[in-house]
Motif scaffolding. Sequence first.
Motif, PDB file in Angstrom:
ATOM      1  N   MET A 165      42.367 -84.941  73.371  1.00  0.00           N
ATOM      2  CA  MET A 165      41.206 -85.467  74.012  1.00  0.00           C
ATOM      3  C   MET A 165      41.595 -85.968  75.406  1.00  0.00           C
ATOM      4  O   MET A 165      42.381 -86.885  75.532  1.00  0.00           O
ATOM      5  CB  MET A 165      40.654 -86.608  73.159  1.00  0.00           C
ATOM      6  N   ASN A 166      41.084 -85.342  76.447  1.00  0.00           N
ATOM      7  CA  ASN A 166      41.337 -85.724  77.824  1.00  0.00           C
ATOM      8  C   ASN A 166      40.171 -86.533  78.360  1.00  0.00           C
ATOM      9  O   ASN A 166      39.030 -86.107  78.286  1.00  0.00           O
ATOM     10  CB  ASN A 166      41.509 -84.487  78.713  1.00  0.00           C
ATOM     11  N   LEU A 167      40.523 -87.690  78.887  1.00  0.00           N
ATOM     12  CA  LEU A 167      39.499 -88.519  79.519  1.00  0.00           C
ATOM     13  C   LEU A 167      39.729 -88.492  81.027  1.00  0.00           C
ATOM     14  O   LEU A 167      40.829 -88.767  81.502  1.00  0.00           O
ATOM     15  CB  LEU A 167      39.577 -89.963  79.022  1.00  0.00           C
ATOM     16  N   GLU A 168      38.713 -88.152  81.749  1.00  0.00           N
ATOM     17  CA  GLU A 168      38.801 -88.160  83.203  1.00  0.00           C
ATOM     18  C   GLU A 168      38.021 -89.338  83.732  1.00  0.00           C
ATOM     19  O   GLU A 168      36.898 -89.586  83.317  1.00  0.00           O
ATOM     20  CB  GLU A 168      38.226 -86.868  83.793  1.00  0.00           C
ATOM     21  N   ILE A 169      38.654 -90.043  84.619  1.00  0.00           N
ATOM     22  CA  ILE A 169      37.998 -91.204  85.218  1.00  0.00           C
ATOM     23  C   ILE A 169      37.623 -90.829  86.645  1.00  0.00           C
ATOM     24  O   ILE A 169      38.467 -90.371  87.420  1.00  0.00           O
ATOM     25  CB  ILE A 169      38.923 -92.430  85.214  1.00  0.00           C
ATOM     26  N   GLN A 170      36.390 -91.038  86.985  1.00  0.00           N
ATOM     27  CA  GLN A 170      35.906 -90.777  88.333  1.00  0.00           C
ATOM     28  C   GLN A 170      36.024 -92.065  89.144  1.00  0.00           C
ATOM     29  O   GLN A 170      35.471 -93.083  88.783  1.00  0.00           O
ATOM     30  CB  GLN A 170      34.438 -90.327  88.299  1.00  0.00           C
ATOM     31  N   ILE A 171      36.796 -92.006  90.239  1.00  0.00           N
ATOM     32  CA  ILE A 171      36.968 -93.168  91.111  1.00  0.00           C
ATOM     33  C   ILE A 171      36.154 -92.909  92.374  1.00  0.00           C
ATOM     34  O   ILE A 171      36.340 -91.891  93.037  1.00  0.00           O
ATOM     35  CB  ILE A 171      38.444 -93.391  91.459  1.00  0.00           C
ATOM     36  N   PRO A 172      35.261 -93.836  92.694  1.00  0.00           N
ATOM     37  CA  PRO A 172      34.450 -93.644  93.904  1.00  0.00           C
ATOM     38  C   PRO A 172      35.334 -93.581  95.149  1.00  0.00           C
ATOM     39  O   PRO A 172      36.378 -94.222  95.238  1.00  0.00           O
ATOM     40  CB  PRO A 172      33.556 -94.881  93.956  1.00  0.00           C
ATOM     41  N   GLU A 173      34.908 -92.777  96.132  1.00  0.00           N
ATOM     42  CA  GLU A 173      35.681 -92.586  97.356  1.00  0.00           C
ATOM     43  C   GLU A 173      35.854 -93.894  98.118  1.00  0.00           C
ATOM     44  O   GLU A 173      36.905 -94.147  98.703  1.00  0.00           O
ATOM     45  CB  GLU A 173      34.993 -91.559  98.254  1.00  0.00           C
ATOM     46  N   SER A 174      34.853 -94.745  98.085  1.00  0.00           N
ATOM     47  CA  SER A 174      34.954 -96.025  98.792  1.00  0.00           C
ATOM     48  C   SER A 174      36.072 -96.883  98.206  1.00  0.00           C
ATOM     49  O   SER A 174      36.796 -97.558  98.938  1.00  0.00           O
ATOM     50  CB  SER A 174      33.626 -96.774  98.747  1.00  0.00           C
ATOM     51  N   LEU A 175      36.254 -96.846  96.901  1.00  0.00           N
ATOM     52  CA  LEU A 175      37.330 -97.599  96.265  1.00  0.00           C
ATOM     53  C   LEU A 175      38.690 -97.017  96.651  1.00  0.00           C
ATOM     54  O   LEU A 175      39.641 -97.757  96.914  1.00  0.00           O
ATOM     55  CB  LEU A 175      37.158 -97.601  94.740  1.00  0.00           C
ATOM     56  N   THR A 176      38.781 -95.707  96.726  1.00  0.00           N
ATOM     57  CA  THR A 176      40.015 -95.046  97.138  1.00  0.00           C
ATOM     58  C   THR A 176      40.379 -95.452  98.564  1.00  0.00           C
ATOM     59  O   THR A 176      41.538 -95.755  98.860  1.00  0.00           O
ATOM     60  CB  THR A 176      39.854 -93.518  97.052  1.00  0.00           C
ATOM     61  N   ASN A 177      39.381 -95.489  99.452  1.00  0.00           N
ATOM     62  CA  ASN A 177      39.627 -95.903 100.838  1.00  0.00           C
ATOM     63  C   ASN A 177      40.063 -97.362 100.907  1.00  0.00           C
ATOM     64  O   ASN A 177      40.940 -97.713 101.695  1.00  0.00           O
ATOM     65  CB  ASN A 177      38.379 -95.684 101.692  1.00  0.00           C
ATOM     66  N   ASP A 178      39.459 -98.210 100.083  1.00  0.00           N
ATOM     67  CA  ASP A 178      39.844 -99.622 100.056  1.00  0.00           C
ATOM     68  C   ASP A 178      41.287 -99.789  99.589  1.00  0.00           C
ATOM     69  O   ASP A 178      42.033-100.613 100.120  1.00  0.00           O
ATOM     70  CB  ASP A 178      38.912-100.424  99.137  1.00  0.00           C
ATOM     71  N   ILE A 179      41.690 -98.995  98.612  1.00  0.00           N
ATOM     72  CA  ILE A 179      43.055 -99.065  98.096  1.00  0.00           C
ATOM     73  C   ILE A 179      44.044 -98.627  99.178  1.00  0.00           C
ATOM     74  O   ILE A 179      45.083 -99.261  99.386  1.00  0.00           O
ATOM     75  CB  ILE A 179      43.210 -98.204  96.816  1.00  0.00           C
ATOM     76  N   LYS A 180      43.718 -97.566  99.922  1.00  0.00           N
ATOM     77  CA  LYS A 180      44.584 -97.104 100.999  1.00  0.00           C
ATOM     78  C   LYS A 180      44.727 -98.177 102.083  1.00  0.00           C
ATOM     79  O   LYS A 180      45.825 -98.442 102.574  1.00  0.00           O
ATOM     80  CB  LYS A 180      44.043 -95.817 101.617  1.00  0.00           C
ATOM     81  N   ALA A 181      43.600 -98.807 102.441  1.00  0.00           N
ATOM     82  CA  ALA A 181      43.628 -99.856 103.467  1.00  0.00           C
ATOM     83  C   ALA A 181      44.474-101.033 103.002  1.00  0.00           C
ATOM     84  O   ALA A 181      45.232-101.617 103.777  1.00  0.00           O
ATOM     85  CB  ALA A 181      42.206-100.302 103.799  1.00  0.00           C
ATOM     86  N   LEU A 182      44.365-101.383 101.733  1.00  0.00           N
ATOM     87  CA  LEU A 182      45.138-102.492 101.172  1.00  0.00           C
ATOM     88  C   LEU A 182      46.630-102.174 101.191  1.00  0.00           C
ATOM     89  O   LEU A 182      47.457-103.033 101.529  1.00  0.00           O
ATOM     90  CB  LEU A 182      44.677-102.791  99.750  1.00  0.00           C
ATOM     91  N   LYS A 183      46.993-100.935 100.877  1.00  0.00           N
ATOM     92  CA  LYS A 183      48.405-100.526 100.921  1.00  0.00           C
ATOM     93  C   LYS A 183      48.963-100.650 102.331  1.00  0.00           C
ATOM     94  O   LYS A 183      50.087-101.099 102.526  1.00  0.00           O
ATOM     95  CB  LYS A 183      48.558 -99.086 100.429  1.00  0.00           C
ATOM     96  N   GLU A 184      48.169-100.248 103.332  1.00  0.00           N
ATOM     97  CA  GLU A 184      48.614-100.348 104.723  1.00  0.00           C
ATOM     98  C   GLU A 184      48.821-101.805 105.130  1.00  0.00           C
ATOM     99  O   GLU A 184      49.801-102.143 105.795  1.00  0.00           O
ATOM    100  CB  GLU A 184      47.593 -99.685 105.654  1.00  0.00           C
ATOM    101  N   LYS A 185      47.892-102.676 104.729  1.00  0.00           N
ATOM    102  CA  LYS A 185      48.022-104.099 105.056  1.00  0.00           C
ATOM    103  C   LYS A 185      49.265-104.692 104.406  1.00  0.00           C
ATOM    104  O   LYS A 185      49.979-105.478 105.022  1.00  0.00           O
ATOM    105  CB  LYS A 185      46.778-104.869 104.631  1.00  0.00           C
TER     106      LYS A 185
END
Length: 88
Positions: free
Chosen positions: A1-21
Motif C-alpha cells: 500500500m503506497n501512500l502519496e502525500i501532496q505538499i502544496p507548492e507554497s509550503l515547499t517554497n517556505d521550506i526552501k526559504a527557511l533552509k536558506e535563512k
Amino acid sequence: MNLEIQIPESLTNDIKALKEKLANIELNLQPKQAPQYYTRKEVAKMFNVDLSTIHNWTVKGVLTAYQIGGRVLYKANDIENAIVELKK
C-alpha cells in the motif's frame, strides 16, 4: 500500500526559504578570526621606511594606530586599506 502525500507548492517554497535563512545564520555563527597587529618597527620594516615615516603617516591619518599600555600597534587590515591604487 503506497501512500502519496501532496505538499502544496507554497509550503515547499517556505521550506526552501527557511533552509536558506538557517544557512545564513550558521555562516554568521562562525567564529571570527582575531585581528593581527603589528608594531611600529614591523610596519616600518614592511614598507622599508624609517620609524619617523610611520609616525608621520599616523599623524596625517594615513595609518590608524591603536595603543595598549605603552605599545603602539597597527591592525593588518588597516595597513592593507591604507594602500591605495594609483590612477593611470
